[in-house]
Scaffold this active site. Sequence first.
Site, short mmCIF file in Angstrom:
data_model
loop_
_atom_site.label_atom_id
_atom_site.label_comp_id
_atom_site.label_asym_id
_atom_site.label_seq_id
_atom_site.Cartn_x
_atom_site.Cartn_y
_atom_site.Cartn_z
N ASP A 214 0.83 -1.21 0.00
CA ASP A 214 0.00 0.00 0.00
C ASP A 214 0.87 1.27 0.00
OD1 ASP A 214 -2.81 1.01 0.45
OD2 ASP A 214 -1.91 1.89 2.23
N GLU A 274 1.73 -0.60 -4.98
CA GLU A 274 0.78 0.46 -5.33
C GLU A 274 1.59 1.74 -5.27
OE1 GLU A 274 -3.29 2.61 -3.82
OE2 GLU A 274 -1.56 2.40 -2.55
C1 NOJ Z 1 -4.50 2.96 -0.82
C2 NOJ Z 1 -5.65 2.03 -0.53
O1 NOJ Z 1 -5.98 1.35 -1.71
C3 NOJ Z 1 -6.76 2.89 0.00
O2 NOJ Z 1 -7.96 2.18 0.12
C4 NOJ Z 1 -6.35 3.48 1.32
O3 NOJ Z 1 -7.34 4.40 1.75
C5 NOJ Z 1 -5.03 4.24 1.20
N1 NOJ Z 1 -4.06 3.53 0.43
C6 NOJ Z 1 -4.44 4.50 2.56
O4 NOJ Z 1 -3.98 3.31 3.14
#
Ligand code: NOJ
Length: 549
Positions: A214, A274
């Site tokens: 993440d 990500e």
């Molecule tokens: C990316 C995640 O996909 C999202 O759902 C989340 O709110 C943020 N990162 C913070 O962790």
Amino acid sequence: MPDALDQPDPDWWRQAVVYQIYPRSFADTDGDGVGDIPGAVSKIDYLADLGVDAVWLSPFYPSPMADGGYDVSDYRDVHPQLGTLADFDALVTGAHARGMKVIVDIVPNHTSDEHPWFVEALAAAPGSPARDRYIFRDGLGENGSQPPSDWISHFGGSAWTRVTDAAGRPGQWYCHLFAPQQPDLDWRHPEVRSDFITTLRFWADRGVDGYRVDVAHALAKDLSEPLRSKPDLEDDLPLDGSDPLYDRNEVHEIYQEWRQVFDTYDPPRSAVAEAVSHPARRALYARPTELGQAFNFSLMKAPFGARTFGEVITFCLAEAAKTGSSSTWVLSNHDDIRHVTRYGLPAGTSYEAWLMTEGTDPVPDLARGLRRARAATTLMFALPGSSYVYQGEELGLPEVADLPAEALQDPTWTDSGHTVKGRDGCRVPIPWAPTPPAYGFGPGRPWLPQPATFAALSAAVQAQEPDSTLELYRRALQLRRRLQGAEQLDWVASEPDVLHFVRPGGWHCVTNFGDVPVALPPGQVVLSSTGTTVADELAGESTVWLTSV
Ligand code: NOJ
């Protein structure tokens, strides 16, 4: 089925279809209205039958759920509302027995404000070691009443929140790039680094095959004093890694260390970043010495059109090839408007503004959206690389845009001062059966209300209809296994509204992005996004797969 001769395949992820489970919204077994791990276990046969290669679980860890579980208070356990570690083990065992891998979400940029480290930090005095794991600073201005910098949170407002000291007076500020309940960690701290290694090992030792990382681009920050100004979020991120918050060069040292851990396992654990960066820097995260793969959201962001899709595909394949990675493809996920709805809205619609109209201005053309979604997905599954499927997209679910304000749980809604509705509309619990009130999601009242239109879209109904979206996904994934070969694609010249490519072995994929039918190229049609009846021409907004005759 297990790998041939049970030999671990280190490259399983390269062309895998990965199914994203957002656990709270997938299947609820205990009737509390929230999906759980036993619910996911109960759907393993459905997933195997669908034909996916892996499941990725969004966070299921103990969490106060300020951000749907992306606010973790214990990285090495299961949220009691979602089950137990034994339930998790059953999921891994069940998936592996059916030849599917399991990927978990790692959330390293921030913890929950209820994580023991943050609780300890709040109880400790300013400047004490317990605060060094996070980013605490004195405020600016008279009495430190101004935030330490102009950094903005993704969910709205300042990225700094002021704490109250032991005597009840306003104290220091801490940094949170997301909700105030998600304090950012300081990744220069050795204990932060070593604790995440322990977490990675904890899940790998339980049989997990890979990780989704993440906010992988935000861990390294320039915290030198005075803090640098950062008026925008990711827009126009520089190519040289010089942004104070995102995509800094030092972040890669962290992933090089993680790769050494992944490679101690057989097969090595996989990972996908990500990472929001300049598109030309995405490949850095996917280096074989780092995470190995990075999400690209370019296809998801591309308007439905032959030129836009063609450009994105060419660019993404070239970027992945730079490091020997394979490309990733995503059309929907838990953060974005579902693609059936996006494709049903006029190009250029501001989704944020549209959601604030309860999805009424303009009214999406969902029949067209679904037609286009089926065409785009059928194209995506033919591309070299791995496809990420978000739960419910195989049912052609649209965005639920008219959720009542009192039902909304995304922190975006509150943190934006009720000006941005947020992401709940793509997180509405899955309809498994046509029967209200919960459409087979579970025995209790779901945590977000489902619309009555979910009955006809339910998995049980679609399983009976050969032309349903569910059956299209099943047929496509079965065939994909059979047709899949080397990670190569050659473009075939076509009309302006058409994209045509061929994969090794003579697997052709042809998409007509226009409204009017065009002639089919030669070959035997083995799949059509329109359904089981195949005409002798290529319908508007449709994709076919052909094999060479
Ligand atoms: C990316 C995640 O996909 C999202 O759902 C989340 O709110 C943020 N990162 C913070 O962790």
